[in-house]
Scaffold this motif. Sequence first.
Motif, mmCIF file in Angstrom:
data_model
loop_
_atom_site.group_PDB
_atom_site.id
_atom_site.type_symbol
_atom_site.label_atom_id
_atom_site.label_comp_id
_atom_site.label_asym_id
_atom_site.label_seq_id
_atom_site.Cartn_x
_atom_site.Cartn_y
_atom_site.Cartn_z
ATOM 1 N N MET A 77 0.818 -1.192 0.000
ATOM 2 C CA MET A 77 0.000 0.000 0.000
ATOM 3 C C MET A 77 0.862 1.257 0.000
ATOM 4 N N LEU A 78 1.925 1.255 0.766
ATOM 5 C CA LEU A 78 2.786 2.432 0.811
ATOM 6 C C LEU A 78 3.501 2.653 -0.516
ATOM 7 N N ASP A 79 3.755 1.570 -1.244
ATOM 8 C CA ASP A 79 4.390 1.702 -2.556
ATOM 9 C C ASP A 79 3.510 2.514 -3.502
ATOM 10 N N LYS A 80 2.210 2.237 -3.493
ATOM 11 C CA LYS A 80 1.284 2.976 -4.347
ATOM 12 C C LYS A 80 1.212 4.445 -3.938
ATOM 13 N N PHE A 81 1.238 4.698 -2.638
ATOM 14 C CA PHE A 81 1.200 6.078 -2.154
ATOM 15 C C PHE A 81 2.469 6.819 -2.576
ATOM 16 N N GLU A 82 3.602 6.138 -2.490
ATOM 17 C CA GLU A 82 4.870 6.753 -2.888
ATOM 18 C C GLU A 82 4.855 7.099 -4.382
ATOM 19 N N ILE A 83 4.327 6.209 -5.193
ATOM 20 C CA ILE A 83 4.217 6.472 -6.635
ATOM 21 C C ILE A 83 3.292 7.662 -6.884
ATOM 22 N N PHE A 84 2.198 7.741 -6.132
ATOM 23 C CA PHE A 84 1.274 8.877 -6.240
ATOM 24 C C PHE A 84 1.974 10.188 -5.894
ATOM 25 N N LEU A 85 2.748 10.186 -4.807
ATOM 26 C CA LEU A 85 3.435 11.406 -4.391
ATOM 27 C C LEU A 85 4.464 11.849 -5.431
ATOM 28 N N GLU A 86 5.125 10.882 -6.049
ATOM 29 C CA GLU A 86 6.115 11.210 -7.084
ATOM 30 C C GLU A 86 5.445 11.707 -8.356
ATOM 31 N N GLY A 87 4.492 10.929 -8.852
ATOM 32 C CA GLY A 87 3.903 11.213 -10.157
ATOM 33 C C GLY A 87 2.863 12.294 -10.165
ATOM 34 N N GLU A 88 1.939 12.241 -9.214
ATOM 35 C CA GLU A 88 0.818 13.174 -9.205
ATOM 36 C C GLU A 88 1.124 14.473 -8.458
ATOM 37 N N THR A 134 10.919 14.876 0.784
ATOM 38 C CA THR A 134 9.568 14.984 1.337
ATOM 39 C C THR A 134 8.862 13.634 1.298
ATOM 40 N N ILE A 135 8.996 12.941 0.188
ATOM 41 C CA ILE A 135 8.380 11.620 0.061
ATOM 42 C C ILE A 135 8.930 10.675 1.116
ATOM 43 N N SER A 136 10.238 10.694 1.290
ATOM 44 C CA SER A 136 10.875 9.834 2.289
ATOM 45 C C SER A 136 10.339 10.142 3.689
ATOM 46 N N ALA A 137 10.199 11.414 4.005
ATOM 47 C CA ALA A 137 9.688 11.809 5.324
ATOM 48 C C ALA A 137 8.268 11.301 5.529
ATOM 49 N N TYR A 138 7.424 11.430 4.510
ATOM 50 C CA TYR A 138 6.046 10.952 4.619
ATOM 51 C C TYR A 138 5.992 9.440 4.802
ATOM 52 N N ILE A 139 6.823 8.720 4.071
ATOM 53 C CA ILE A 139 6.835 7.257 4.177
ATOM 54 C C ILE A 139 7.309 6.832 5.569
ATOM 55 N N VAL A 140 8.330 7.499 6.082
ATOM 56 C CA VAL A 140 8.813 7.202 7.438
ATOM 57 C C VAL A 140 7.699 7.456 8.451
ATOM 58 N N ASP A 141 6.979 8.563 8.303
ATOM 59 C CA ASP A 141 5.866 8.879 9.211
ATOM 60 C C ASP A 141 4.795 7.794 9.168
ATOM 61 N N LEU A 142 4.456 7.344 7.977
ATOM 62 C CA LEU A 142 3.421 6.312 7.850
ATOM 63 C C LEU A 142 3.889 4.972 8.413
ATOM 64 N N LYS A 143 5.145 4.655 8.225
ATOM 65 C CA LYS A 143 5.678 3.415 8.796
ATOM 66 C C LYS A 143 5.701 3.488 10.319
ATOM 67 N N SER A 190 5.720 18.815 14.428
ATOM 68 C CA SER A 190 6.080 17.480 13.946
ATOM 69 C C SER A 190 4.866 16.579 13.896
ATOM 70 N N ILE A 191 4.029 16.673 14.890
ATOM 71 C CA ILE A 191 2.807 15.859 14.933
ATOM 72 C C ILE A 191 1.879 16.269 13.777
ATOM 73 N N ALA A 192 1.779 17.546 13.525
ATOM 74 C CA ALA A 192 0.926 18.023 12.436
ATOM 75 C C ALA A 192 1.398 17.463 11.090
ATOM 76 N N ARG A 193 2.697 17.423 10.875
ATOM 77 C CA ARG A 193 3.211 16.855 9.633
ATOM 78 C C ARG A 193 2.881 15.373 9.536
ATOM 79 N N LYS A 194 3.026 14.675 10.646
ATOM 80 C CA LYS A 194 2.753 13.243 10.657
ATOM 81 C C LYS A 194 1.279 12.968 10.335
ATOM 82 N N LEU A 195 0.422 13.844 10.779
ATOM 83 C CA LEU A 195 -0.999 13.655 10.486
ATOM 84 C C LEU A 195 -1.307 13.959 9.042
#
Length: 72
Positions: free
Chosen positions: A1-12, A19-28, A67-72
């Motif tokens: 699921m995170l792979d699809k989100f990462e592709i969305f963040l890159e492409g769309e 930024t993508i890396s930070a979001y993925i780390v937050d979700l993990k 930091s919490i706001a970004r994670k959300l």
Amino acid sequence: MLDKFEIFLEGEKNLSPHTISAYIVDLKQFENFYQDRYCSSDWININNLIIRSYIANLLQKGYSRTSIARKL
């Protein structure tokens, strides 16, 4: 699921790799919390109470509100 989100963040959204890396780390990090606390990996069951529990957990760990706001 995170792979699809990462592709969305890159492409769309055309976000930077950093930024993508930070979001993925937050979700993990949330995924680990959810699995540890609720013994589940089924994201369909996540609700407002679980999110609030996660926020409380982050505050207890000393995360700043920005930091919490970004994670959300």
